[in-house]
Design a protein around this motif. Sequence first.
Motif, mmCIF file in Angstrom:
data_model
loop_
_atom_site.group_PDB
_atom_site.id
_atom_site.type_symbol
_atom_site.label_atom_id
_atom_site.label_comp_id
_atom_site.label_asym_id
_atom_site.label_seq_id
_atom_site.Cartn_x
_atom_site.Cartn_y
_atom_site.Cartn_z
ATOM 1 N N GLU A 1 0.835 -1.194 0.000
ATOM 2 C CA GLU A 1 0.000 0.000 0.000
ATOM 3 C C GLU A 1 0.870 1.244 0.000
ATOM 4 O OE1 GLU A 1 -4.250 0.570 1.831
ATOM 5 O OE2 GLU A 1 -3.120 -0.850 3.068
ATOM 6 N N GLU A 2 0.437 2.241 -0.748
ATOM 7 C CA GLU A 2 1.214 3.482 -0.873
ATOM 8 C C GLU A 2 1.578 4.071 0.485
ATOM 9 O OE1 GLU A 2 0.219 5.818 -4.943
ATOM 10 O OE2 GLU A 2 -1.314 5.925 -3.386
ATOM 11 N N THR A 3 0.694 3.927 1.449
ATOM 12 C CA THR A 3 0.908 4.536 2.761
ATOM 13 C C THR A 3 1.769 3.689 3.702
ATOM 14 O OG1 THR A 3 -1.155 3.569 3.545
ATOM 15 C CG2 THR A 3 -1.264 5.814 2.654
ATOM 16 N N ASN A 4 2.114 2.466 3.310
ATOM 17 C CA ASN A 4 2.870 1.565 4.183
ATOM 18 C C ASN A 4 4.377 1.742 3.941
ATOM 19 O OD1 ASN A 4 3.823 -0.443 5.830
ATOM 20 N ND2 ASN A 4 2.325 -1.961 5.145
ATOM 21 N N VAL A 5 4.893 2.854 4.416
ATOM 22 C CA VAL A 5 6.289 3.233 4.182
ATOM 23 C C VAL A 5 7.248 2.233 4.842
ATOM 24 C CG1 VAL A 5 8.004 5.054 4.555
ATOM 25 C CG2 VAL A 5 5.652 5.654 3.950
ATOM 26 N N LYS A 6 6.923 1.781 6.034
ATOM 27 C CA LYS A 6 7.801 0.845 6.758
ATOM 28 C C LYS A 6 7.996 -0.446 5.965
ATOM 29 C CE LYS A 6 8.262 -1.523 11.167
ATOM 30 N NZ LYS A 6 7.650 -1.828 12.462
ATOM 31 N N ALA A 7 6.908 -1.013 5.457
ATOM 32 C CA ALA A 7 7.012 -2.253 4.679
ATOM 33 C C ALA A 7 7.785 -2.004 3.385
ATOM 34 C CB ALA A 7 5.633 -2.813 4.376
ATOM 35 N N ARG A 8 7.507 -0.894 2.734
ATOM 36 C CA ARG A 8 8.214 -0.611 1.479
ATOM 37 C C ARG A 8 9.719 -0.510 1.711
ATOM 38 N NH1 ARG A 8 7.035 3.363 -3.609
ATOM 39 N NH2 ARG A 8 9.066 3.033 -4.560
ATOM 40 N N LYS A 9 10.135 0.091 2.802
ATOM 41 C CA LYS A 9 11.569 0.180 3.107
ATOM 42 C C LYS A 9 12.175 -1.203 3.298
ATOM 43 C CE LYS A 9 11.753 4.841 4.899
ATOM 44 N NZ LYS A 9 12.080 5.740 5.983
ATOM 45 N N LEU B 1 15.577 -5.407 0.675
ATOM 46 C CA LEU B 1 15.756 -6.768 0.173
ATOM 47 C C LEU B 1 15.924 -6.816 -1.348
ATOM 48 C CD1 LEU B 1 13.197 -8.611 2.449
ATOM 49 C CD2 LEU B 1 15.693 -8.675 2.599
ATOM 50 N N GLY B 2 15.974 -5.651 -1.996
ATOM 51 C CA GLY B 2 16.256 -5.604 -3.422
ATOM 52 C C GLY B 2 15.050 -5.399 -4.329
ATOM 53 N N PHE B 3 13.881 -5.155 -3.767
ATOM 54 C CA PHE B 3 12.704 -4.867 -4.582
ATOM 55 C C PHE B 3 12.742 -3.410 -5.003
ATOM 56 C CE2 PHE B 3 11.367 -8.614 -2.326
ATOM 57 C CZ PHE B 3 10.515 -9.279 -3.198
ATOM 58 N N SER B 4 12.257 -3.143 -6.219
ATOM 59 C CA SER B 4 12.189 -1.764 -6.688
ATOM 60 C C SER B 4 10.834 -1.501 -7.340
ATOM 61 C CB SER B 4 13.327 -1.455 -7.663
ATOM 62 O OG SER B 4 13.263 -2.317 -8.772
ATOM 63 N N TYR B 5 10.460 -0.231 -7.324
ATOM 64 C CA TYR B 5 9.174 0.209 -7.854
ATOM 65 C C TYR B 5 9.080 -0.047 -9.349
ATOM 66 C CZ TYR B 5 5.395 3.332 -9.256
ATOM 67 O OH TYR B 5 4.245 3.849 -9.809
#
Length: 184
Positions: free
Chosen positions: A149-157, A162-166
């Motif tokens: 989710e766009e608002t889930n900054v902690k998970a996105r970090k 771990l090497g994932f990119s947008y």
Amino acid sequence: MIRKAEKQDGNQASVLIYDAIYDIAHALTGENDKEKVLKQLDRYFSQERNRVSYHNCLVKIVDNNPIGIIVAYAGKDAHNLDEPIRSHVGEITGKEPVLDPEADITDFYIDTLSVNPRFGGQGFGTDLLQSAIDYANAQGYPTVSLNVEETNVKARKLYERLGFSYKKTITINDHEYHYLVKQI
């Protein structure tokens, strides 16, 4: 320990899945009441073939109990895996359900990741992610993807670490998600 999920993990698995996808779980079950949603998620989990079937899950075990889960499958299989879900929701609601596409067909897709909050911050989510990535790599997939989710900054970090990119932004159940991809 991380292991393949088993049918008897259904009660704990359904709660973990619900905690991660909340409103999407309501859409996938055609139910509004939490207890009915959990019962249907448990039924789906026990089935042989659908997106949240135990066949598509790994669980993190602590003291002989599943405290974390990851649901993952080939993106090319997503539409067929949703057939039992579309059928059930159609029967419940009397309407043809619309399930938003969540994965590109070339990716190994991480549908759901959830760890019981009492066990958060101990690296169990990272361990589950790495297990799914390792599995995808062993199966020859060039990419692994997931949505956050766009608002889930902690998970996105965490995912970026771990090497994932947008790659793109998609809509699932009227919410905006960032579609992240990892080359393996």
